[in-house]
Design a protein around this motif. Structure first.
Motif, short mmCIF file in Angstrom:
data_model
loop_
_atom_site.label_atom_id
_atom_site.label_comp_id
_atom_site.label_asym_id
_atom_site.label_seq_id
_atom_site.Cartn_x
_atom_site.Cartn_y
_atom_site.Cartn_z
N LEU A 104 0.94 -1.16 0.19
CA LEU A 104 -0.03 0.08 0.05
C LEU A 104 0.78 1.29 0.13
N PHE A 105 1.82 1.51 0.82
CA PHE A 105 2.57 2.58 1.03
C PHE A 105 3.53 2.91 -0.12
N VAL A 106 4.10 1.88 -0.64
CA VAL A 106 5.12 1.88 -1.75
C VAL A 106 4.41 2.25 -2.86
N PRO A 107 3.16 1.85 -3.27
CA PRO A 107 2.40 2.23 -4.71
C PRO A 107 1.98 3.63 -4.44
N LEU A 108 1.49 4.02 -3.07
CA LEU A 108 1.12 5.36 -2.77
C LEU A 108 2.12 6.44 -3.21
N MET A 136 1.94 9.19 -6.01
CA MET A 136 2.23 10.59 -6.02
C MET A 136 3.46 11.24 -6.56
N VAL A 137 4.45 10.54 -6.87
CA VAL A 137 5.48 10.94 -7.69
C VAL A 137 5.34 10.98 -9.07
N VAL A 138 4.96 10.01 -9.43
CA VAL A 138 4.81 9.66 -11.13
C VAL A 138 3.35 9.62 -11.45
N PHE A 175 -7.54 7.07 -0.71
CA PHE A 175 -8.22 5.86 -0.33
C PHE A 175 -6.91 4.99 0.29
N VAL A 176 -5.94 4.92 -0.41
CA VAL A 176 -4.66 3.88 -0.09
C VAL A 176 -4.12 4.51 0.95
N ALA A 177 -4.07 5.86 1.18
CA ALA A 177 -3.33 6.25 2.43
C ALA A 177 -4.16 5.99 3.52
N SER A 235 10.28 -5.43 -11.92
CA SER A 235 10.60 -4.22 -11.35
C SER A 235 9.46 -3.09 -10.89
N LEU A 236 8.39 -3.17 -12.04
CA LEU A 236 7.19 -2.35 -11.95
C LEU A 236 6.16 -2.99 -11.02
N ARG A 237 6.18 -4.32 -10.76
CA ARG A 237 5.01 -5.02 -10.13
C ARG A 237 4.89 -4.28 -8.87
N PRO A 238 5.96 -4.25 -7.91
CA PRO A 238 5.75 -3.67 -6.59
C PRO A 238 5.19 -2.02 -6.55
#
Length: 393
Positions: free
Chosen positions: A90-94, A98-100, A147-149, A366-369
């Motif tokens: 959750l946190f890593v994709p969040l 936000m960055v990309v 929602f993810v946050a 490398s994109l999956r997570p």
């Protein structure tokens, strides 16, 4: 903590709920409500179906996510491992979102609504990191990823409680507290009371900090789902009452639509009238949730070759879909098309773009997570498998 069986009915309900959420965000382009970008030709009748979804769509998603979290917590067998897994999923994709992935949305918003003159590249390098709203839009932003946050924070709280509290004793208390007709009454009382008393005092802002009314609603829904995921006594009650609950939700929803469409301004209601409408809205909310849980339990408690793939695709599609909608509408605006033509373009573009985002992301390890997928092999359609729940539910 004993292992809990996977609930295929909740998987299907989750898939359907996020599909409706994508349609809801697409509808936001066309209804006369605030959104990042709007069509030049608002579709006023679309307000009615949007209002029918508005009351229950997010509480349902948080409830399903809570139930899935309970199953995953039992599967991992450790609060620490559970918290570590949820942070990774959750946190890593969040943060990456936000960055990309999300950054085209504030650029479009600034360009269309605030006269921003620079291109996207300049915006991303120079203006996306202000940590304020001096340009007219807060940057950086998480937009729909709020929602993810919230879900990540709620899962960490759940991990702490699971580490220090007797979960089985809490489960026994929960089953007793919400047994019988209290399953229908007590959540309604909570939702109605908090909306009447706190919706104006602490307006929902999706900023996490000091968003107290939202936490009273969505945190409650997540906690209820967390305990529902471990109950064996409440599901028969849901099976008994889901038709009644669903019917009450339909009637209440029609009342909410009629009142909203007949009023030019909610301020014309007296305080008592406003409280009554808000109470009816929570009948709609909780009735729809129980109705849909029962419907899924009755008709969707089975696997299918496409279930695992669709379940895995939900989170990547959630990350991508709103950017596709906002950028797509931005590209369409110069053509001054009728609203129907814009919708006919945006709907398949959103579906195709979200599917491509998932398929490309899952094929690159490398994109999956970074899009919320686990590091294992992609889930191939046509091969049912029992897998851990995807991170949103």
């Amino acid at each position: 903590m004993p292992s809990l069986a996977r609930r295929y009915d909740l998987d299907w309900l989750r898939i359907g709920a996020f599909g409706l959420l994508i349609l809801y965000h697409l509808g936001m382009v066309f209804v006369p409500w605030d959104f990042h970008i709007k069509t030049a030709h608002p579709v006023h009748w679309l307000t009615a179906p949007m209002l029918l979804l508005n009351a229950w769509r997010l509480p349902l998603l948080f409830l399903i996510s809570g139930a899935a979290s309970r199953i995953l917590l039992a599967k991992t067998g450790s609060a620490v491992r559970f918290a570590r897994d949820r942070t990774r999923r959750l946190f890593v994709p969040l943060v990456v979102g936000m960055v990309v992935w999300i950054t085209p949305q504030p650029w479009v918003d600034l360009t269309v609504n605030h006269g921003y003159q620079h291109g996207f590249g300049y915006f991303w390098v120079h203006d996306n990191w202000h940590l304020n709203d001096r340009l007219g839009v807060s940057t950086p932003t998480w937009n729909q990823l709020w929602f993810v946050a919230y879900l990540w924070v709620y899962t960490l709280v759940a991990a702490v409680i699971a580490a220090v509290a007797p979960v089985e004793r809490l489960q026994t208390w929960f089953d007793a507290a919400f047994g019988g007709v209290r399953l229908l009454v007590l959540p309604f009382v909570w939702l109605a009371t908090t909306r009447i008393l706190f919706a104006d005092r602490w307006p929902e802002n999706h900023g996490l900090v000091a968003d107290w009314y939202a936490h009273l609603t969505y945190g409650f829904a997540f906690a209820f789902g967390l305990m529902l995921g471990g109950t064996r006594t409440l599901w028969p009650l849901i099976a008994r009452w889901w038709r009644l609950a669903g019917a009450s939700a339909i009637v209440a929803g029609l009342v909410v639509v009629a009142v909203n469409l007949s009023l030019a301004d909610a301020d014309t209601l007296s305080p008592l009238g406003l409280a009554a409408v808000r109470a009816v809205r929570q009948v709609q909310c909780w009735g729809a949730i129980i109705g849909l849980l029962g419907l899924a339990q009755a008709y969707l408690a089975h696997d299918h070759p496409w279930r695992a793939t669709l379940n895995a695709a939900v989170f990547p599609a959630y990350i991508a879909h709103q950017t596709i909608i906002v950028v797509g509408e931005y590209w369409l605006r110069p053509f001054a098309l009728p609203a129907g033509a814009e919708f006919a373009f945006l709907l398949p573009a959103t579906i195709a773009g979200s599917a491509a985002f998932y398929l490309l992301g899952r094929s690159i390890p490398s994109l999956r997570p970074l899009i919320g997928l686990n590091s294992g092999r992609p889930v191939a359609p046509g091969r049912p498998r029992t897998s851990t729940a995807a991170p949103l539910g």
